[in-house]
Structures are given as C-alpha cells and as structure tokens.
Design an enzyme around this catalytic site. Structure first.
Site, PDB file in Angstrom:
ATOM      1  N   TYR A 166      77.329  -9.561  53.817  1.00 60.46           N
ATOM      2  CA  TYR A 166      76.450  -9.729  54.970  1.00 60.46           C
ATOM      3  C   TYR A 166      76.877 -10.973  55.724  1.00 60.46           C
ATOM      4  CZ  TYR A 166      72.138 -10.532  57.657  1.00 60.46           C
ATOM      5  OH  TYR A 166      71.214 -10.741  58.652  1.00 60.46           O
ATOM      6  N   ASP A 261      83.054 -16.938  55.088  1.00 67.55           N
ATOM      7  CA  ASP A 261      81.644 -17.104  55.422  1.00 67.55           C
ATOM      8  C   ASP A 261      80.985 -17.808  54.248  1.00 67.55           C
ATOM      9  OD1 ASP A 261      78.967 -16.985  55.926  1.00 67.55           O
ATOM     10  OD2 ASP A 261      78.939 -14.858  56.476  1.00 67.55           O
ATOM     11  N   LYS A 289      72.421 -22.456  55.914  1.00 63.59           N
ATOM     12  CA  LYS A 289      71.568 -22.701  54.746  1.00 63.59           C
ATOM     13  C   LYS A 289      71.573 -24.167  54.287  1.00 63.59           C
ATOM     14  CE  LYS A 289      71.172 -17.883  53.821  1.00 63.59           C
ATOM     15  NZ  LYS A 289      72.110 -16.774  53.868  1.00 63.59           N
TER      16      LYS A 289
HETATM   17  C1  LIG Z   1      72.295 -15.885  55.261  1.00 65.47           C
HETATM   18  C2  LIG Z   1      73.677 -15.493  55.591  1.00 65.47           C
HETATM   19  C3  LIG Z   1      74.084 -15.301  56.917  1.00 65.47           C
HETATM   20  C4  LIG Z   1      73.134 -15.313  58.077  1.00 65.47           C
HETATM   21  O1  LIG Z   1      72.549 -16.551  58.267  1.00 65.47           O
HETATM   22  P1  LIG Z   1      71.180 -16.633  59.129  1.00 65.47           P
HETATM   23  O2  LIG Z   1      70.917 -18.092  59.211  1.00 65.47           O
HETATM   24  O3  LIG Z   1      70.163 -15.854  58.349  1.00 65.47           O
HETATM   25  O4  LIG Z   1      71.464 -16.015  60.447  1.00 65.47           O
HETATM   26  C5  LIG Z   1      75.416 -15.067  57.170  1.00 65.47           C
HETATM   27  N1  LIG Z   1      76.301 -15.001  56.148  1.00 65.47           N
HETATM   28  C6  LIG Z   1      75.946 -15.160  54.870  1.00 65.47           C
HETATM   29  C7  LIG Z   1      76.980 -15.089  53.791  1.00 65.47           C
HETATM   30  C8  LIG Z   1      74.613 -15.385  54.536  1.00 65.47           C
HETATM   31  O5  LIG Z   1      74.262 -15.492  53.256  1.00 65.47           O
END
Ligand SMILES: *Cc1c(COP(=O)(O)O)cnc(C)c1O
Length: 453
Positions: A166, A261, A289
């Site tokens: 994701y 990511d 995060k």
């Molecule tokens: C949480 C997450 C996102 C999206 O981040 P948001 O702040 O919720 O838009 C993208 N990539 C990864 C790997 C994530 O865990």
C-alpha cells in the site's frame, strides 16, 4: 495504514462473533450511530470501522504511554499507536512540550521556518541515500510526489509496484491484487479510470522471477520500482534475502529509479529505516508516520541532483499550504531526537521480540497454525503455518480465527489492529508488565481462536 486488503475481508463476515462479555461500549455505540449519519461509515479512514472484525469501534477519548481510554472509560493496551507514528507512546511529555511551544509561537505561516531545516538536516544525516528532502503532509502525498519526480526525471511513464503493498490512495497506486506475472494494472477502486492505472505494472512481493519478467517486458519504459522494503500492509512480510538487492541491480541495469516507501518502516524498524538494516540504497525514499511524531508530516527525498528536478529549482511541480507545518515539525523533531539516543532501537526491538516469541509459544500451546514476524518496533502475525512471502500467501490465513482472537483480546483490554492485514506496533512506553499481560490475554484468546474451525 488500511491498504486495499480490508475490502476483501469486509465482504465476508461469516465467522465473526463479537463476544457477549466485551467492554461496555454504550457511548461509543451512540457516537458510532451518529457518526454513520454524518461521515461515510462513521469513520475518516476505512479500516477504523471494524469492517473485518465486526462490532463497534471504541471511540477514543485519550491516550497515555502504551494505553488508550475510550469514551466509556474502558482502558486498553494499544498496539496500533495511531498506525505507526507513536513510537514513543501516547501523549509523550517531551512531544507535548515541543508542540505547545511551537503552537504558542503561531500554528502556520506558509513561509520557511527553522524547524524544517533542522529536521531536514537530521534526516539527511540519518539516511545515507538522502541529500535533500521535501516535506508534505501525508504518506499518500509523499509517494504520489516521488512517482511524479521519477517520471519527470527519467522521462518514462510506467511504474512497477507489488501486489498487497500500500502506498496511499492516489489513483496510479490504487491497483488491486493482480494475478500472474506482471499483468497490466486493473483499478482497485471505482473512480479510478482504467486509463489511469494502465501504466502501473504489478508483481508479487518477493517474487524475483516475476520481477525479471516485468523488466524484460517493460524495462526500458519503467520510470521506477516502488516497494515497501518490509511490507506492512498485507500483514507484515519481510523481504526474502537478496530481494531488495536484486531490485537495486535490475533498476540500475534498466535505468529505472528504485523508490523505497518507508512511510511505515522509516525510523520504526531501525534508525534511518529498512534501507539501513538491509544496506540497500534506493534513489528516492518516502517517509511519514514516525517522522511526524503523531502530527501530519511526511517527506520524500534522495540525491541532490534528482531532487533538483523539483520546483522551484526544477520543472516538476509539487506544493502544499501546510507542508512543513511548525507543529508537525516540532513533534517530529522531538520524536526523532529521542529515537537517536543510544540504545533506543535495541530496547524497542527487544520488547517486540519478547511479544512476538511469546505469541508464537502460546499459539503453539493452543495447537494453532501460526506464524509471526518482528523487526524493530513492528510485528505481524498470521493464522497460517507460513512461510508468508506475499499477498497470495497472506490471504490464505484463517480469517475466522483472527476475528475471534481479535475480539477476545479486545474484551481483555488489548487493542490490536482490527484487520488481519495490518502490522502491529510496539512503543518505547510498553513496559515488561504490559507485554506479560498481553501474553496472558493471548493465551486465552488463542484457546478461543482454536475453537473456530
Ligand atoms: C500509511 C502508509 C502510506 C500512506 O500514508 P498516509 O499518511 O496514510 O497517507 C503510504 N505508504 C505506506 C507504506 C504506508 O504504510
């Protein structure tokens, strides 16, 4: 958080059995009813609605350290940690002080501030692949912008991503689990035109022959390969040895950029993120995060000459009214400074290891097929004998057992992510006695889960 995986499980609610002896959720239930009238599904991010586990989500009133308290006064030991950011725990006094100090000096200026420079310097020192970073407000934005940059810098259009990974909810990345080798993308959501995702190629995570085939087919057209170096949105799935190195080599050979990511893994699994753990240098990295310390902040970055493509230096446009917001920068800076202290990642990793090994032992005692992973402050488990290497494997895990386990844990005051496809998070404020209590509860919950056939 909350990848597309929840869609699948929300559709089949068969084995759910919200326990009769759960916490009293009278006020949460009333709020949820009202919320559902006013907000789609009553929530502002889908997985919060408890769709894949059933029952009413507790509405949270407050948090302190490793615990959260709901509006009915029930207290839970929290392993969600706002889906990853709260590596220090809830309402950390240092973070609160920093945010209050920043707030009293003004909440937003839309002009450069000193804190942005400090946190940029800290990130570039901590992560060897970073020479420059640009701050944005969410992981979605960071990843979307990194892809725009990769396309702008290479002049190529296609991107390769992995099924079950994701990367936020931007159109090009909302591609459902494709089957077979590197099929062309199929949109994972109505509202995303086929045409928007036909440049998104998919391969199964940890499947090097599928990746090689994708490169053979599309190699000269690929702008980038985008990957969660440790997958955390299909449950937690670690990369198999050599997987990330091989992505690096293929990208180099074909002139594609490698994007990690690290929105979830950054400063969560190790200082500097998974790239420091596995010693693979991506061209671009996204963070979110933890670097916002519980406030909205995210970033993307890489080598200086690549980042020079971004406006105002270069032609690739990206902007944001609240980007680099002073409160978020203050919370992130304090969180990262505290994580930089000696021994923090060892302590965090040890807590998570105790939890993960304890879960495995108790599952075995209950005669359950079970597998668990832990790296740094991140853990995951599947009701499946393993190994779980990709999304296809993850989907074979026993959903009914997860649901019973989840509900029994919640009834005992342990708050886990309400989906079998989410990772769990341990903070520095989880103490030995919290872990012990969790494992005691897990013993009971595994016995319950074992009754689900
Ligand atoms: C949480 C997450 C996102 C999206 O981040 P948001 O702040 O919720 O838009 C993208 N990539 C990864 C790997 C994530 O865990």
């Amino acid at each position: 958080m909350g990848g597309l995986a929840w869609l699948g499980s929300a559709a089949k609610k068969s084995a759910m059995a919200p326990p009769s002896s759960g916490p009293d959720l009278t006020r949460s239930k009333a709020l949820f009813r009202k919320a559902k009238r006013l907000i789609p599904g009553g929530v502002n991010s889908p997985v919060r609605a408890f769709g894949s586990v059933g029952g009413t989500p507790p509405f949270i009133a407050s948090g302190k350290g490793a615990h959260i308290t709901d509006v009915d006064g029930n207290r839970y030991l929290d392993y969600v940690g706002s889906w990853g950011p709260l590596v220090l725990g809830h309402a950390d006094p240092g973070v609160l002080r920093a945010v209050k100090k920043a707030a009293s000096a003004g909440t937003s200026f839309g002009a450069p501030t000193e804190a942005e420079v400090e946190i940029a310097e800290l990130l570039c020192k901590a992560v060897p692949s970073l020479q420059q970073v640009r701050f944005v407000s969410s992981g979605t934005e960071a990843t979307m912008s990194a892809i725009r940059l990769a396309r702008g810098a290479t002049g190529r259009k296609k991107i390769l991503k992995f099924a079950g990974c994701y990367h936020g909810h931007s159109d090009a990345l909302l591609v459902g689990a494709g089957s077979g080798v590197a099929t062309l993308g199929i949109p994972g959501s109505p509202g995303v035109p086929e045409e928007f995702v036909k440049l998104t190629i998919q391969a199964p995570f940890n499947d090097l022959s599928a990746v090689a085939a994708a490169f053979k087919h599309h190699g000269e057209e690929l702008a980038c390969v985008l990957v969660e170096p440790i997958a955390g949105n299909m449950g937690m799935v670690a990369p198999t040895p050599g997987f990330l190195q091989c992505l690096r080599e293929l990208c180099d050979r074909h002139g594609a950029l490698l994007i990690f990511d690290e929105v979830m893994t950054g400063f969560r699994v190790a200082w500097g993120g998974a790239q420091c753990l596995y010693k693979v240098k991506p061209d671009l990295t996204t963070f979110g995060k933890v670097i916002g310390g519980g406030l909205p902040a995210a970033a993307y970055g890489g080598r200086r000459e690549l980042m020079a493509e971004i406006a105002p230096v270069g032609p690739v446009y990206q902007a944001g009214t609240l980007s680099g917001n002073p409160l978020a920068m203050a919370a992130g800076l304090e969180t990262l400074r505290r994580m930089a202290e000696p021994g923090t990642y060892e302590a965090l990793g040890e807590k998570t290891r105790v939890l993960s090994e304890g879960l495995a032992a108790r599952a075995e005692a209950a005669d359950l097929e079970f597998t668990t992973t832990a790296i740094g402050g991140m853990f995951g488990f599947f009701f499946h004998p393993g190994p779980v290497r990709n999304f296809e494997d993850a989907k074979k895990a026993h959903e009914g057992r997860f649901q019973r386990f989840f509900q029994t844990m919640l009834a005992q005051g342990v708050y886990l992510a309400p989906s079998p496809y989410e990772a769990g998070f341990v903070s520095l404020s989880h103490r030995a006695r919290d872990l012990k209590k969790t494992l005691q509860s897990a013993g009971i919950a595994f016995e319950q889960a074992a009754r689900v056939r």
